[in-house]
Design an enzyme around this catalytic site. Structure first.
Site, PDB file in Angstrom:
ATOM      1  N   CYS A 288      30.950  42.514  40.342  1.00 48.95           N
ATOM      2  CA  CYS A 288      30.460  43.912  40.449  1.00 48.95           C
ATOM      3  C   CYS A 288      30.490  44.594  39.098  1.00 48.95           C
ATOM      4  CB  CYS A 288      31.294  44.688  41.456  1.00 48.95           C
ATOM      5  SG  CYS A 288      33.046  44.459  41.205  1.00 48.95           S
TER       6      CYS A 288
ATOM      7  N   HIS B  10      37.621  34.368  43.854  1.00 48.81           N
ATOM      8  CA  HIS B  10      38.366  35.349  44.644  1.00 48.81           C
ATOM      9  C   HIS B  10      39.065  34.762  45.868  1.00 48.81           C
ATOM     10  CE1 HIS B  10      36.578  38.013  41.856  1.00 48.81           C
ATOM     11  NE2 HIS B  10      35.385  37.912  42.340  1.00 48.81           N
TER      12      HIS B  10
ATOM     13  N   PHE C  38      40.587  70.635  58.267  1.00 47.54           N
ATOM     14  CA  PHE C  38      39.598  71.449  57.531  1.00 47.54           C
ATOM     15  C   PHE C  38      40.285  72.072  56.327  1.00 47.54           C
ATOM     16  CE2 PHE C  38      36.788  74.374  55.903  1.00 47.54           C
ATOM     17  CZ  PHE C  38      37.244  75.672  55.992  1.00 47.54           C
TER      18      PHE C  38
HETATM   19  C1  LIG Z   1      26.666  40.381  40.510  1.00 45.88           C
HETATM   20  C2  LIG Z   1      27.547  40.386  41.738  1.00 45.88           C
HETATM   21  C3  LIG Z   1      28.135  41.570  42.158  1.00 45.88           C
HETATM   22  C4  LIG Z   1      28.960  41.585  43.283  1.00 45.88           C
HETATM   23  N1  LIG Z   1      29.550  42.761  43.667  1.00 45.88           N
HETATM   24  C5  LIG Z   1      30.373  42.769  44.753  1.00 45.88           C
HETATM   25  C6  LIG Z   1      31.028  43.978  45.150  1.00 45.88           C
HETATM   26  O1  LIG Z   1      30.865  45.029  44.529  1.00 45.88           O
HETATM   27  N2  LIG Z   1      31.828  43.933  46.238  1.00 45.88           N
HETATM   28  C7  LIG Z   1      32.020  42.780  46.968  1.00 45.88           C
HETATM   29  O2  LIG Z   1      32.758  42.806  47.954  1.00 45.88           O
HETATM   30  N3  LIG Z   1      31.396  41.601  46.618  1.00 45.88           N
HETATM   31  C8  LIG Z   1      30.587  41.595  45.531  1.00 45.88           C
HETATM   32  N4  LIG Z   1      29.958  40.436  45.153  1.00 45.88           N
HETATM   33  C9  LIG Z   1      30.135  39.232  46.004  1.00 45.88           C
HETATM   34  C10 LIG Z   1      31.427  38.525  45.606  1.00 45.88           C
HETATM   35  O3  LIG Z   1      31.403  38.245  44.232  1.00 45.88           O
HETATM   36  C11 LIG Z   1      31.528  37.234  46.386  1.00 45.88           C
HETATM   37  O4  LIG Z   1      31.568  37.547  47.756  1.00 45.88           O
HETATM   38  C12 LIG Z   1      32.804  36.493  45.972  1.00 45.88           C
HETATM   39  O5  LIG Z   1      32.680  36.044  44.649  1.00 45.88           O
HETATM   40  C13 LIG Z   1      33.091  35.311  46.893  1.00 45.88           C
HETATM   41  O6  LIG Z   1      34.241  34.652  46.397  1.00 45.88           O
HETATM   42  P1  LIG Z   1      34.487  33.100  46.670  1.00 45.88           P
HETATM   43  O7  LIG Z   1      35.720  32.747  45.964  1.00 45.88           O
HETATM   44  O8  LIG Z   1      34.361  32.836  48.133  1.00 45.88           O
HETATM   45  O9  LIG Z   1      33.222  32.362  46.022  1.00 45.88           O
HETATM   46  P2  LIG Z   1      32.692  32.297  44.525  1.00 45.88           P
HETATM   47  O10 LIG Z   1      32.997  33.543  43.808  1.00 45.88           O
HETATM   48  O11 LIG Z   1      31.271  31.834  44.639  1.00 45.88           O
HETATM   49  O12 LIG Z   1      33.578  31.146  43.854  1.00 45.88           O
HETATM   50  C14 LIG Z   1      33.450  29.807  44.250  1.00 45.88           C
HETATM   51  C15 LIG Z   1      34.086  28.970  43.158  1.00 45.88           C
HETATM   52  O13 LIG Z   1      34.021  27.594  43.557  1.00 45.88           O
HETATM   53  C16 LIG Z   1      33.729  26.820  42.425  1.00 45.88           C
HETATM   54  N5  LIG Z   1      33.128  25.560  42.876  1.00 45.88           N
HETATM   55  C17 LIG Z   1      32.092  25.417  43.744  1.00 45.88           C
HETATM   56  N6  LIG Z   1      31.849  24.109  43.951  1.00 45.88           N
HETATM   57  C18 LIG Z   1      32.746  23.408  43.187  1.00 45.88           C
HETATM   58  C19 LIG Z   1      33.003  22.014  42.962  1.00 45.88           C
HETATM   59  N7  LIG Z   1      32.265  21.076  43.572  1.00 45.88           N
HETATM   60  N8  LIG Z   1      33.992  21.667  42.105  1.00 45.88           N
HETATM   61  C20 LIG Z   1      34.738  22.629  41.497  1.00 45.88           C
HETATM   62  N9  LIG Z   1      34.561  23.959  41.667  1.00 45.88           N
HETATM   63  C21 LIG Z   1      33.573  24.329  42.504  1.00 45.88           C
HETATM   64  C22 LIG Z   1      32.783  27.684  41.584  1.00 45.88           C
HETATM   65  O14 LIG Z   1      32.831  27.297  40.219  1.00 45.88           O
HETATM   66  C23 LIG Z   1      33.368  29.083  41.816  1.00 45.88           C
HETATM   67  O15 LIG Z   1      34.303  29.434  40.807  1.00 45.88           O
HETATM   68  C24 LIG Z   1      29.158  40.392  44.018  1.00 45.88           C
HETATM   69  C25 LIG Z   1      28.576  39.187  43.589  1.00 45.88           C
HETATM   70  C26 LIG Z   1      27.776  39.187  42.457  1.00 45.88           C
HETATM   71  C27 LIG Z   1      27.167  37.911  42.009  1.00 45.88           C
END
Ligand SMILES: Cc1cc2nc3c(=O)[nH]c(=O)nc-3n(C[C@H](O)[C@H](O)[C@H](O)COP(=O)(O)OP(=O)(O)OC[C@H]3O[C@@H](n4cnc5c(N)ncnc54)[C@H](O)[C@@H]3O)c2cc1C
Ligand SMILES: NC(=O)C1=CN([C@@H]2O[C@H](COP(=O)(O)OP(=O)(O)OC[C@H]3O[C@@H](n4cnc5c(N)ncnc54)[C@H](O)[C@@H]3O)[C@@H](O)[C@H]2O)C=CC1
Length: 442
Positions: free
Chosen positions: A42, A10, A423
């Site tokens: 989610c 994301h 309201f």
């Molecule tokens: C089951 C679940 C439900 C959720 N529901 C919600 C919700 O309803 N609302 C909400 O706001 N948030 C929700 N979240 C939280 C939300 O998913 C996270 O806050 C969000 O994914 C963060 O995005 P990001 O890109 O920062 O990190 P991440 O999604 O963790 O992505 C990080 C990326 O970096 C990559 N990466 C890491 N290290 C390396 C490397 N060394 N080399 C190459 N690639 C690498 C990984 O493969 C990954 O694709 C939920 C999370 C989960 C697990």
């Protein structure tokens, strides 16, 4: 200018799209070790619980979309390390091929990883975490086995409560464990979490609070969960005890926050001026706390990606900070919150007061109706609003955004007392619960 983005979920996606759509002269390289991108976590509980028909639509973009925009994107590719002096990223594809990418600017969007309790038996089959799309597929596969009858969920935070509901919807016996005395203890005060816990119990979920898992037992596959209070037969365990920031690539070089997240300024710049950090691997600025904090949410990930990209692209832009607004809906019981609960405010040393109100959403003569609980938290001295919580079977989600803005703009509780709120009996009461709560604030 060449920007390399490590992590294309994301946060990384938001940064890449902003750069590619707004600054066409930018060279953008995107690298991720996963096989997919943009999965909405989610959605896992929704499709595991069969509230939606499939997971097909839980991805909102794909690799091809970025290639079409002119980015070079490499999935199934792990960044093994970064030379921050030479400004080179070292990569290894899943097939073993290695390559390097130099950068002018680097964006770390490496997200978070589930906290994994180092317990005996943790590698047994049937012990799961829930982060990636693949984890959701695996849990769904196990749930589809009719021999899987007893499910234990460890952690009654957002993920744990949502997946416990999903398991119940799949007809399983569900036990939900948490170290705290209630569910969702990090986000809501007891007046609210007790309502959620009653809702969970009403739907047959067995609650085990202030109870810690100590081991998993079984031969090849887990069959018993051991806690500090007992032993329970299990066929499937899901661990959901929180995420920690993934700082593997920069922890030796960059300044870190107390929990290991990358320290960033309001431009998302780290202590290295050529390196930005966004999303779950970085801190945010909490307007409620008036201080830096760690709040891992997709909403924060996206906004931080946009801010970093504009600064790299040449448009100075500061993050306006966050309130950590969030919501949850379990068996039709909805809770939303923003900013700090009384518990979290006091835990962070703020002296706060609060005002509560409970009423029907609409006038009693309306056929469709339900009770709504509201709590507004405000700093006792300054009287600025620092948090709000709402709970109801009604959809009260839109109400929380006003409080999010109030916190951001340091609006006082007194300013809310006579706020213009319409309201209409279809929607609310002549004396609605926001006004009534504010008016009753001391
Ligand atoms: C089951 C679940 C439900 C959720 N529901 C919600 C919700 O309803 N609302 C909400 O706001 N948030 C929700 N979240 C939280 C939300 O998913 C996270 O806050 C969000 O994914 C963060 O995005 P990001 O890109 O920062 O990190 P991440 O999604 O963790 O992505 C990080 C990326 O970096 C990559 N990466 C890491 N290290 C390396 C490397 N060394 N080399 C190459 N690639 C690498 C990984 O493969 C990954 O694709 C939920 C999370 C989960 C697990
Ligand atoms: N609706 C939403 O906004 C959603 C947001 N998310 C986000 O994803 C992230 C991860 O979610 P969660 O894993 O649910 O984290 P969380 O922080 O929301 O919940 C973790 C829970 O585990 C408990 N816990 C910690 N250690 C424990 C132990 N040893 N034994 C038993 N319980 C223990 C905590 O008390 C807490 O209740 C969070 O940042 C959350 O905000 C996830 C799902 C939905």
């Amino acid at each position: 200018m060449k920007t390399v983005i490590i992590g294309t979920n994301h946060a990384g996606i938001a940064a890449a799209n902003t750069l590619l759509d707004t600054y066409p002269d930018q060279e953008v390289v995107m690298i991720d070790k996963n096989t997919n991108l943009s999965y909405l976590g989610c959605g896992t509980a929704l499709w595991v619980g069969r509230q939606i028909d499939s997971y097909e639509n839980l991805f909102y973009t794909n690799k091809e979309a970025f290639a079409e925009k002119g980015a070079r994107i490499s999935l199934e590719t792990t960044v093994t390390h970064v030379d921050f002096d030479k400004k080179i990223v070292y990569c290894e594809k899943n097939d073993g091929e290695t390559f390097e990418e130099s950068y002018d600017k680097l964006i770390l969007a490496t997200g978070s990883v589930p906290i994994s309790p180092n317990l005996p038996g943790k590698d047994l089959k049937g012990v799961n975490f829930l982060k990636l799309f693949q984890d959701g597929q695996e849990v769904d596969r196990q749930m589809s086995d009719p021999n899987v009858k007893n499910v234990a969920v460890i952690g009654a935070g957002y993920i744990g409560v949502e997946i416990a509901e999903a398991a119940k919807r799949r007809g399983k016996e569900v036990k939900l464990f948490d170290a705290e005395p209630t569910s969702l203890a990090s986000y809501y005060d007891d007046w609210f979490t007790k309502g959620m816990d009653a809702n969970l119990e009403k739907h047959g979920i067995e609650l085990h609070y202030e109870e810690l898992a100590t081991a998993y037992k079984g031969t090849d596959h887990v069959d018993t969960l051991v806690t500090d209070k007992g032993e329970y037969p299990v066929d499937l365990v899901i661990n959901a005890i929180g995420f920690r920031p993934n700082n593997e690539l920069g922890k030796e070089h960059l300044e870190l926050f107390a929990n290991g997240a990358y320290q960033v300024d309001r431009h998302q710049q780290t202590s290295d001026p050529d390196v930005y950090a966004i999303g779950d691997c970085a801190i945010v600025y909490s307007n409620a706390l008036q201080a830096e904090a760690y709040i891992a949410l997709a909403t924060n990930a996206v906004r931080s990606g946009i801010v970093a990209a504009h600064n790299i692209g040449g448009t100075p832009l500061e993050s306006i900070g966050v309130q950590g607004s969030n919501g949850i809906s379990i068996f039709g019981y909805n809770m939303v919150s923003t900013g700090l609960s009384v518990k979290m405010a006091e835990k962070n040393g703020l002296k706060v007061s609060y005002t509560d109100f409970e009423d029907l959403q609409r006038p009693g003569f309306m056929k469709e109706n339900a009770k709504v609980k509201i709590r507004i938290v405000y700093e006792t001295e300054s009287r600025r609003v620092v948090g709000a919580q709402l709970a109801s079977e009604e959809d009260i989600s839109m109400g929380i955004h006003m409080f999010s803005l109030a916190i951001e703009e340091k609006v006082t509780i007194d300013k809310l007392k006579l706020l213009d709120i319409f309201f209409l009996p279809h929607f609310n009461q002549p004396y609605n619960y926001i006004t009534m709560a504010a008016l009753s604030a001391e």
